[in-house]
Structures are given as C-alpha cells and as structure tokens.
Design a protein around this motif. Sequence first.
Motif, PDB file in Angstrom:
ATOM      1  N   THR A  90       0.892  -1.159   0.011  1.00 49.84           N
ATOM      2  CA  THR A  90       0.025  -0.225  -0.143  1.00 49.84           C
ATOM      3  C   THR A  90       0.706   1.170  -0.102  1.00 49.84           C
ATOM      4  O   THR A  90       0.369   2.245  -0.697  1.00 49.84           O
ATOM      5  N   TYR A 111       1.686   2.325  -3.348  1.00 49.53           N
ATOM      6  CA  TYR A 111       0.892   2.612  -4.074  1.00 49.53           C
ATOM      7  C   TYR A 111       0.420   4.143  -3.761  1.00 49.53           C
ATOM      8  O   TYR A 111       0.367   5.005  -4.302  1.00 49.53           O
ATOM      9  N   LEU A 148       0.623   7.640  -6.077  1.00 53.47           N
ATOM     10  CA  LEU A 148      -0.404   8.718  -6.150  1.00 53.47           C
ATOM     11  C   LEU A 148       0.278  10.187  -5.685  1.00 53.47           C
ATOM     12  O   LEU A 148      -0.060  11.243  -6.446  1.00 53.47           O
ATOM     13  N   ILE A 162       2.346  11.442  -8.728  1.00 50.31           N
ATOM     14  CA  ILE A 162       1.365  11.988  -9.727  1.00 50.31           C
ATOM     15  C   ILE A 162       1.150  13.298  -9.439  1.00 50.31           C
ATOM     16  O   ILE A 162       0.941  14.167 -10.111  1.00 50.31           O
ATOM     17  N   ILE A 217      -4.988   5.334 -12.197  1.00 47.28           N
ATOM     18  CA  ILE A 217      -5.034   5.863 -10.983  1.00 47.28           C
ATOM     19  C   ILE A 217      -6.143   5.444 -10.142  1.00 47.28           C
ATOM     20  O   ILE A 217      -6.263   5.151  -9.102  1.00 47.28           O
ATOM     21  N   LEU A 271      -5.225   2.210  -8.295  1.00 45.44           N
ATOM     22  CA  LEU A 271      -4.354   2.626  -7.205  1.00 45.44           C
ATOM     23  C   LEU A 271      -5.160   3.169  -5.883  1.00 45.44           C
ATOM     24  O   LEU A 271      -5.258   2.917  -4.940  1.00 45.44           O
ATOM     25  N   GLU A 272      -6.280   3.950  -6.108  1.00 44.96           N
ATOM     26  CA  GLU A 272      -6.993   4.384  -5.402  1.00 44.96           C
ATOM     27  C   GLU A 272      -7.781   3.650  -4.561  1.00 44.96           C
ATOM     28  O   GLU A 272      -7.976   3.433  -3.451  1.00 44.96           O
ATOM     29  N   LEU A 278      -7.255   0.307  -4.388  1.00 48.48           N
ATOM     30  CA  LEU A 278      -6.160  -0.546  -3.623  1.00 48.48           C
ATOM     31  C   LEU A 278      -5.948   0.111  -2.279  1.00 48.48           C
ATOM     32  O   LEU A 278      -5.897  -0.798  -1.299  1.00 48.48           O
TER      33      LEU A 278
END
Lengths: 202, 98
Positions: A3, A6, A10, A13, B88, B91-92, B94
């Motif tokens: 996690t 990830y 984000l 990004i 994206i 990812l969110e 997850l």
Amino acid sequence: MDTNNYLQDLKDIKDLMNKSTQFISLSGLSGVLAGTYALIGAFVAHYLIRTNTDIYVSVNSSLFQQLVLVALAVLFLSLITAYIFTVNKAKKTGEKVWNAASKRLLINFFIPLVTGGILTLLLFAKGYYDLLVPTTLIFYGMACLNASKYTLRDVRYLGITEIILGLLSVVFSNYGLYFWALGFGICHILYGTVMHYKYDRK
Amino acid sequence: MKSLIENINKAFDHRIRLGIMSILMVNEYADFTTLKELLGVTDGNLASHAKALESENYIAIEKQFIGKKPNTRYNATQEGRKAFQEHIDALEKLIQKH
C-alpha cells in the motif's frame, strides 16, 4: 508492491501535475514592497494634485507629466523587486525561474494587462480622465485572475478584489486616488503578507 | 481482489513512465527539456521510457524545428489518458481496500 508504494505513486502523480502547471516561486514579500511603493506614489500624487494651481489637467500640463513619471517609477520599481525576490525564492525551492509554467504565467498575465494599458491610454487621449482609475484596477484584476491558473491560488482572490474595487471606483468617482491606493497599495500589502506567512516561511 | 490487480497497468509500473504520464495528463504537450527538468532524469533514460510509452500508443512524439533547433514534444493520446485514468482509479481502490 504494498500500500505504501501505491500511496507514494499517487503522491508523485499529484506533485508532478501541480509542479508542471504551476509556478510557485512567487514571493509574498515582493507584493508587500510593491504595495508600499504604490502607497508612496499615491501620497506623492496627492501632494502634486493638492499643490497644483491649474484648474484643468491636460495631457500637456506639467502636473500630468509628473503624475505619469510617478506612476512609471512605481511600476518599474515593483517589477524589479518582484524579479529579484522571485529569483531568490526559486533558488531556495530549486525551481527554475524560466520554465514552461512561468512562461505561461507571464503570457497570461500580460495579455489582459497590456490590453488594459492600451485602452487606458486611448481613453486618456480622448479625454476620459475619470476612467483612468477603473480601467487600471479592473484590467490589473483581470490579469491576476487569468494568471492565477498557473500559480498560487491567492493571486485569484487578489484579482477579484481589484475588479470589485475598480467597479466601485466608477460609482465613487471623486475618490479615484483613494481607490487606486487601496487597490495597488493596501491590497498588495495584505495579500503579500498572507502569502509570505503561508508559503515563504516554510 | 484479482480484478483490481489486473487494472494496475504494467506500462506505468516505473517512476519515470508514471511521471511522464502525470505531466502529459494536465498539459496539452511538454517538450523534452521540460520533462527532463521536472523529472530530473538523464537524456537517455527519458528517451527510452518515452519510447516505451509510445510503443504502447499511450503518448505521441512530435519532432519539429524551432528555427534551426530540433525540438521534440510529447502529448498523451486518448488511449493513454484512458489507460492512465484507470491506473489511478485502481491505485486509489487498492489503498481503500487496506
């Protein structure tokens, strides 16, 4: 991948999306100084108008030429200050001063500003002296509003404030110089201080 | 759970490719130098990752001349935008699962 990876993705990004579209090295202090120059300029202008003996102001009068000189000095000093402070801040944050975001910022700032400048001169040549204060305030506000998409959010609110002051100055046209001092002086000092405490002191 | 993992796009499973796509999602286009400065990578590194994204049809490479200087600029294709958005979203989701 877990996690945390990830989450980091984000975050990267989001950071890159912001960094590639916004120029964040605007200095709040340069706003405070620009506001101070404008206030000094307004005091000088006030003094010049008070001590003037002519009843009518015309383009050829010495009073008018002195006022233009004061306005140009304020503009010039403000631009120089903004440039020096921005370069310094960019050095600290590691942002390049001349990048895609800052170019877009400048272009979008100057299109409404130059339009307003030309319009003001044309109106002046036709004798609409009363419109000097509203047009400079409104078009400066539009320039800030337009540029705000490419920089810190606060510039947007500064722009809206300037536009409102510009419209009000048409209604209270006898107080033009006061509105001008409020818009270019006090507003810059206020917003500059807010931006300084919000971003610069990190 | 399995379907979620499937939406994680292998093409974006690298910091530089992820970065290129992020920038191109919010900019109409970006040139080579701009990408290089924003991502802090070397010429060769950027070129090879851009090439990989191009071969997936996620970005388009446009070569042109500005005066006499060659200029390479990149933009995200419709396909690339869709794929990245799904990435994206995946990812969110997850992160929310955990």
